[in-house]
Design a protein around this motif. Sequence first.
Motif, PDB file in Angstrom:
ATOM      1  N   ALA A 181      49.026  52.011  48.065  1.00  0.00           N
ATOM      2  CA  ALA A 181      49.745  51.335  46.973  1.00  0.00           C
ATOM      3  C   ALA A 181      48.743  50.069  46.456  1.00  0.00           C
ATOM      4  CB  ALA A 181      51.082  51.101  46.987  1.00  0.00           C
ATOM      5  N   ILE A 182      48.523  49.326  47.473  1.00  0.00           N
ATOM      6  CA  ILE A 182      47.698  47.974  47.181  1.00  0.00           C
ATOM      7  C   ILE A 182      46.401  48.486  46.577  1.00  0.00           C
ATOM      8  CG2 ILE A 182      46.697  46.059  48.301  1.00  0.00           C
ATOM      9  CD1 ILE A 182      49.589  45.737  47.981  1.00  0.00           C
ATOM     10  N   VAL A 183      45.802  49.395  47.146  1.00  0.00           N
ATOM     11  CA  VAL A 183      44.428  49.909  46.911  1.00  0.00           C
ATOM     12  C   VAL A 183      44.378  50.399  45.485  1.00  0.00           C
ATOM     13  CG1 VAL A 183      42.758  51.807  46.890  1.00  0.00           C
ATOM     14  CG2 VAL A 183      43.730  50.703  49.177  1.00  0.00           C
ATOM     15  N   ARG A 184      45.531  51.274  45.009  1.00  0.00           N
ATOM     16  CA  ARG A 184      45.478  51.582  43.568  1.00  0.00           C
ATOM     17  C   ARG A 184      45.967  50.505  42.801  1.00  0.00           C
ATOM     18  NH1 ARG A 184      47.346  57.322  42.306  1.00  0.00           N
ATOM     19  NH2 ARG A 184      45.602  56.935  40.946  1.00  0.00           N
ATOM     20  N   GLY A 185      46.475  49.457  43.283  1.00  0.00           N
ATOM     21  CA  GLY A 185      46.727  48.231  42.344  1.00  0.00           C
ATOM     22  C   GLY A 185      45.658  47.286  42.026  1.00  0.00           C
ATOM     23  N   ILE A 186      44.665  47.418  42.771  1.00  0.00           N
ATOM     24  CA  ILE A 186      43.502  46.313  42.408  1.00  0.00           C
ATOM     25  C   ILE A 186      42.571  46.953  41.402  1.00  0.00           C
ATOM     26  CG2 ILE A 186      41.833  44.934  43.752  1.00  0.00           C
ATOM     27  CD1 ILE A 186      43.344  44.805  46.173  1.00  0.00           C
ATOM     28  N   ASP A 187      42.099  46.073  40.612  1.00  0.00           N
ATOM     29  CA  ASP A 187      41.354  46.430  39.427  1.00  0.00           C
ATOM     30  C   ASP A 187      39.877  46.195  39.977  1.00  0.00           C
ATOM     31  OD1 ASP A 187      39.536  46.826  37.422  1.00  0.00           O
ATOM     32  OD2 ASP A 187      40.938  46.273  35.937  1.00  0.00           O
ATOM     33  N   ARG A 188      39.099  46.839  40.553  1.00  0.00           N
ATOM     34  CA  ARG A 188      37.888  46.444  41.348  1.00  0.00           C
ATOM     35  C   ARG A 188      36.582  46.323  40.469  1.00  0.00           C
ATOM     36  NH1 ARG A 188      35.559  50.745  44.500  1.00  0.00           N
ATOM     37  NH2 ARG A 188      36.847  52.024  43.059  1.00  0.00           N
ATOM     38  N   ALA A 189      36.861  46.716  39.062  1.00  0.00           N
ATOM     39  CA  ALA A 189      35.740  46.384  38.020  1.00  0.00           C
ATOM     40  C   ALA A 189      36.025  45.233  37.583  1.00  0.00           C
ATOM     41  CB  ALA A 189      35.831  47.583  36.949  1.00  0.00           C
ATOM     42  N   LYS A 190      37.138  44.692  37.230  1.00  0.00           N
ATOM     43  CA  LYS A 190      37.576  43.213  36.753  1.00  0.00           C
ATOM     44  C   LYS A 190      37.230  42.316  38.163  1.00  0.00           C
ATOM     45  CE  LYS A 190      41.895  42.180  36.923  1.00  0.00           C
ATOM     46  NZ  LYS A 190      42.048  41.115  37.800  1.00  0.00           N
ATOM     47  N   LEU A 191      37.549  42.664  39.264  1.00  0.00           N
ATOM     48  CA  LEU A 191      37.340  41.596  40.337  1.00  0.00           C
ATOM     49  C   LEU A 191      35.816  41.468  40.333  1.00  0.00           C
ATOM     50  CD1 LEU A 191      38.734  41.547  43.748  1.00  0.00           C
ATOM     51  CD2 LEU A 191      36.404  41.699  43.427  1.00  0.00           C
ATOM     52  N   ALA A 192      34.966  42.642  40.195  1.00  0.00           N
ATOM     53  CA  ALA A 192      33.574  42.501  40.527  1.00  0.00           C
ATOM     54  C   ALA A 192      32.881  41.710  39.380  1.00  0.00           C
ATOM     55  CB  ALA A 192      32.960  43.939  40.380  1.00  0.00           C
ATOM     56  N   ARG A 193      33.394  42.047  38.191  1.00  0.00           N
ATOM     57  CA  ARG A 193      33.030  41.045  37.123  1.00  0.00           C
ATOM     58  C   ARG A 193      33.123  39.531  37.298  1.00  0.00           C
ATOM     59  NH1 ARG A 193      34.843  45.593  34.213  1.00  0.00           N
ATOM     60  NH2 ARG A 193      36.806  44.524  33.546  1.00  0.00           N
ATOM     61  N   ALA A 194      34.373  39.173  37.845  1.00  0.00           N
ATOM     62  CA  ALA A 194      34.748  37.507  37.869  1.00  0.00           C
ATOM     63  C   ALA A 194      33.941  37.222  39.159  1.00  0.00           C
ATOM     64  CB  ALA A 194      36.114  37.892  38.535  1.00  0.00           C
ATOM     65  N   ALA A 195      33.657  38.262  40.048  1.00  0.00           N
ATOM     66  CA  ALA A 195      32.943  37.490  41.247  1.00  0.00           C
ATOM     67  C   ALA A 195      31.439  37.186  41.133  1.00  0.00           C
ATOM     68  CB  ALA A 195      33.371  38.516  42.641  1.00  0.00           C
ATOM     69  N   LEU A 196      30.894  38.023  40.337  1.00  0.00           N
ATOM     70  CA  LEU A 196      29.591  38.216  39.860  1.00  0.00           C
ATOM     71  C   LEU A 196      28.942  37.649  38.736  1.00  0.00           C
ATOM     72  CD1 LEU A 196      28.469  41.630  41.765  1.00  0.00           C
ATOM     73  CD2 LEU A 196      28.412  39.292  42.638  1.00  0.00           C
ATOM     74  N   ARG A 197      29.896  36.789  38.092  1.00  0.00           N
ATOM     75  CA  ARG A 197      29.836  36.621  36.549  1.00  0.00           C
ATOM     76  C   ARG A 197      28.316  36.083  36.087  1.00  0.00           C
ATOM     77  NH1 ARG A 197      33.072  33.315  39.019  1.00  0.00           N
ATOM     78  NH2 ARG A 197      32.631  31.110  39.206  1.00  0.00           N
ATOM     79  N   SER A 198      27.828  35.229  36.989  1.00  0.00           N
ATOM     80  CA  SER A 198      26.462  34.652  36.568  1.00  0.00           C
ATOM     81  C   SER A 198      25.396  35.546  37.178  1.00  0.00           C
ATOM     82  CB  SER A 198      26.480  33.170  37.232  1.00  0.00           C
ATOM     83  OG  SER A 198      26.467  33.210  38.647  1.00  0.00           O
ATOM     84  N   ALA A 199      25.430  36.308  38.347  1.00  0.00           N
ATOM     85  CA  ALA A 199      24.489  36.876  39.051  1.00  0.00           C
ATOM     86  C   ALA A 199      24.037  38.134  38.469  1.00  0.00           C
ATOM     87  CB  ALA A 199      24.659  36.922  40.566  1.00  0.00           C
ATOM     88  N   GLU A 200      25.281  38.932  38.166  1.00  0.00           N
ATOM     89  CA  GLU A 200      25.094  40.457  37.811  1.00  0.00           C
ATOM     90  C   GLU A 200      26.103  40.836  36.784  1.00  0.00           C
ATOM     91  OE1 GLU A 200      24.188  43.155  36.640  1.00  0.00           O
ATOM     92  OE2 GLU A 200      22.852  43.321  38.318  1.00  0.00           O
ATOM     93  N   PRO A 201      25.443  40.707  35.368  1.00  0.00           N
ATOM     94  CA  PRO A 201      26.699  41.142  34.203  1.00  0.00           C
ATOM     95  C   PRO A 201      27.240  42.502  34.315  1.00  0.00           C
ATOM     96  CG  PRO A 201      24.476  41.160  33.387  1.00  0.00           C
ATOM     97  CD  PRO A 201      24.256  40.551  34.992  1.00  0.00           C
ATOM     98  N   ASN A 202      26.574  43.586  35.219  1.00  0.00           N
ATOM     99  CA  ASN A 202      26.973  44.945  35.011  1.00  0.00           C
ATOM    100  C   ASN A 202      26.959  45.399  36.503  1.00  0.00           C
ATOM    101  OD1 ASN A 202      26.615  45.436  32.213  1.00  0.00           O
ATOM    102  ND2 ASN A 202      24.254  45.017  32.471  1.00  0.00           N
ATOM    103  N   PRO A 203      27.950  44.650  37.229  1.00  0.00           N
ATOM    104  CA  PRO A 203      28.268  44.861  38.679  1.00  0.00           C
ATOM    105  C   PRO A 203      28.409  46.693  38.950  1.00  0.00           C
ATOM    106  CG  PRO A 203      29.995  44.226  37.909  1.00  0.00           C
ATOM    107  CD  PRO A 203      29.074  44.020  36.757  1.00  0.00           C
ATOM    108  N   THR A 204      27.719  46.934  40.239  1.00  0.00           N
ATOM    109  CA  THR A 204      28.180  48.309  40.502  1.00  0.00           C
ATOM    110  C   THR A 204      29.510  48.340  41.557  1.00  0.00           C
ATOM    111  OG1 THR A 204      26.015  48.904  40.566  1.00  0.00           O
ATOM    112  CG2 THR A 204      27.106  50.367  41.668  1.00  0.00           C
ATOM    113  N   LEU A 205      30.377  49.437  41.224  1.00  0.00           N
ATOM    114  CA  LEU A 205      31.554  49.670  42.155  1.00  0.00           C
ATOM    115  C   LEU A 205      31.093  50.317  43.178  1.00  0.00           C
ATOM    116  CD1 LEU A 205      34.454  50.428  40.099  1.00  0.00           C
ATOM    117  CD2 LEU A 205      33.803  48.209  40.823  1.00  0.00           C
ATOM    118  N   TRP A 206      31.647  49.845  44.508  1.00  0.00           N
ATOM    119  CA  TRP A 206      31.408  50.670  45.687  1.00  0.00           C
ATOM    120  C   TRP A 206      32.589  51.517  46.145  1.00  0.00           C
ATOM    121  CZ3 TRP A 206      31.464  47.855  50.889  1.00  0.00           C
ATOM    122  CH2 TRP A 206      30.731  48.488  52.013  1.00  0.00           C
ATOM    123  N   SER A 207      32.404  52.841  46.111  1.00  0.00           N
ATOM    124  CA  SER A 207      33.729  53.540  46.666  1.00  0.00           C
ATOM    125  C   SER A 207      33.458  54.604  47.674  1.00  0.00           C
ATOM    126  CB  SER A 207      34.040  54.392  45.383  1.00  0.00           C
ATOM    127  OG  SER A 207      34.359  53.460  44.410  1.00  0.00           O
TER     128      SER A 207
END
Length: 532
Positions: free
Chosen positions: A322-348
């Motif tokens: 349930a936790i896995v389904r509840g975390i928006d990884r795309a949003k998280l990646a954009r927040a974490a890499l905001r200055s380094a990579e504007p188009n982060p790649t999700l890892w699945s």
Amino acid sequence: MLWRRAVVAASLGAALALSACTVPGTPQQSPAVTTPVPAGGVNGRAADQLAEGGLLRLAISAAPTQWNPFSTAGGTTSADVLRGPLSGQAFLFDASGTPRPNPDYLVSATASGSPTVVTLRLNPLAVWGDGVAITAADWVATFKAYRAAQERHTARSLAGWERVAGVRQGADDHEVVVTFTGDVPDWTEPLVELPARASSVADAATFDHGWSDYRADWFAGPYVVAHVDQVQQLWTLEPNPRWWGTTPRLDRIFVRIVSPDALASTVAAGEFDLYSPGREDALLALARTAPDSAVRTAPGTSGRSLTLSLEGPLADRKLRQAIVRGIDRAKLARAALRSAEPNPTLWSNHLMLPQQAGYLDASTATGLDYDARAAAQALTDAGWPLVGGVRTGASGALTLTVGVRTGDARAEAEASSIAADLTALGITVRTVSSGADLTPVSVAVPRYPLRGVAGRFASVPGLAELVVGMDSNLDASARLGQATQAARLLWQDARTLPLYVEPDVVVVRTRLANLGASGYASTTWADVGFTS
């Protein structure tokens, strides 16, 4: 790391066909990559688009005390930087991490039999710095010396060597026969590095202590050390006059020692041509002020992952899902890499990164991808209904902690994104410095991702049964099938949640070509230069 040695190789006219280095069952024969790899990370250009000559300026943090690439003391980043243009590899990797023989050193590489036997046909034009040919004797001597150094604990850790049973000369001194202990689909792994010259590893003393200074006759690459300025701590590299391959494009390469603390400012001042600031926003911003500079990014060789504790409420697999389904990884990646990579790649996929051959998006394949509404229902089904806006179970309100190290801006951004998602589901979230329920970590993914899977995930129930024989499975399709099943199981088990690919980020001079953010790809140093 000041910069990454690996660089996307420019096209090699004499490149051998991939079939020349494969046997049935090798990962090279896996289906095509499912996620395209950006080509702009190295500004890949053909030779006719490059200017003749030019100066490349690189930085290292310390002088190497050991030049031996097989020695523990020689395994420093600074030593790797200096050795790069002075040496080469028997196999080159593309951006997906797929190997092929390097035609500068190998005419062919074939594998057959059970146990696996590999035959390397050496390029007869390849010579050491004094013009003496590179032969099978060098490969044999290196194998013996490395094994002996392992017993002395002075050998650098090189994966795959433990499965090599023996190395001998073949039909002549330009043929090498490598015998493995069993069936080995990843047989190129221990053979990537060039051998040491036989005389340079002739005995323990030479192996351990004889490489304290650079010797041109112990190297075989497109460049040589022409001068060392001890006062300025500067190495000057120039084209190797005995080089038999493609003519190097650069006139000179300067490698100078600079304190890591001062590197960003010296790059900003225009003193160096390549700098890897990692994901530190302040350093990246400073480096971006450098004259005539560009920031290049590419998918890196590691991913960011979230470790879920198996203690407390998260011992329940249904709650973890349930936790896995509840975390928006795309949003998280954009927040974490905001200055380094504007188009982060999700890892699945727990086993491999998106750019690697055979990658499966396990989140989609299992149906456990991000879906806030489905996550809310899963929480209720797991025994945590929403009561007064708070997820409440038999033990009371559901409270989870997220790990954030003091001063870690990226982890803070990740924690903030996770907290927002889980709070919206009615979960109370706190941040802690250690002992968290949810802990973001970086995970390196090897070029040979299907090797050693059972050991890497030994604690996951049912995994061992799915990957029985994977390390010796020569059937590529069957091996990939095992990997697919394992990836699905790992995602469903939800002990860790892959988040996004950590990018390679470098600041370079705008005209620099065939060098930059490279990920898994190898360097072809003769092709590095500047556009016209």
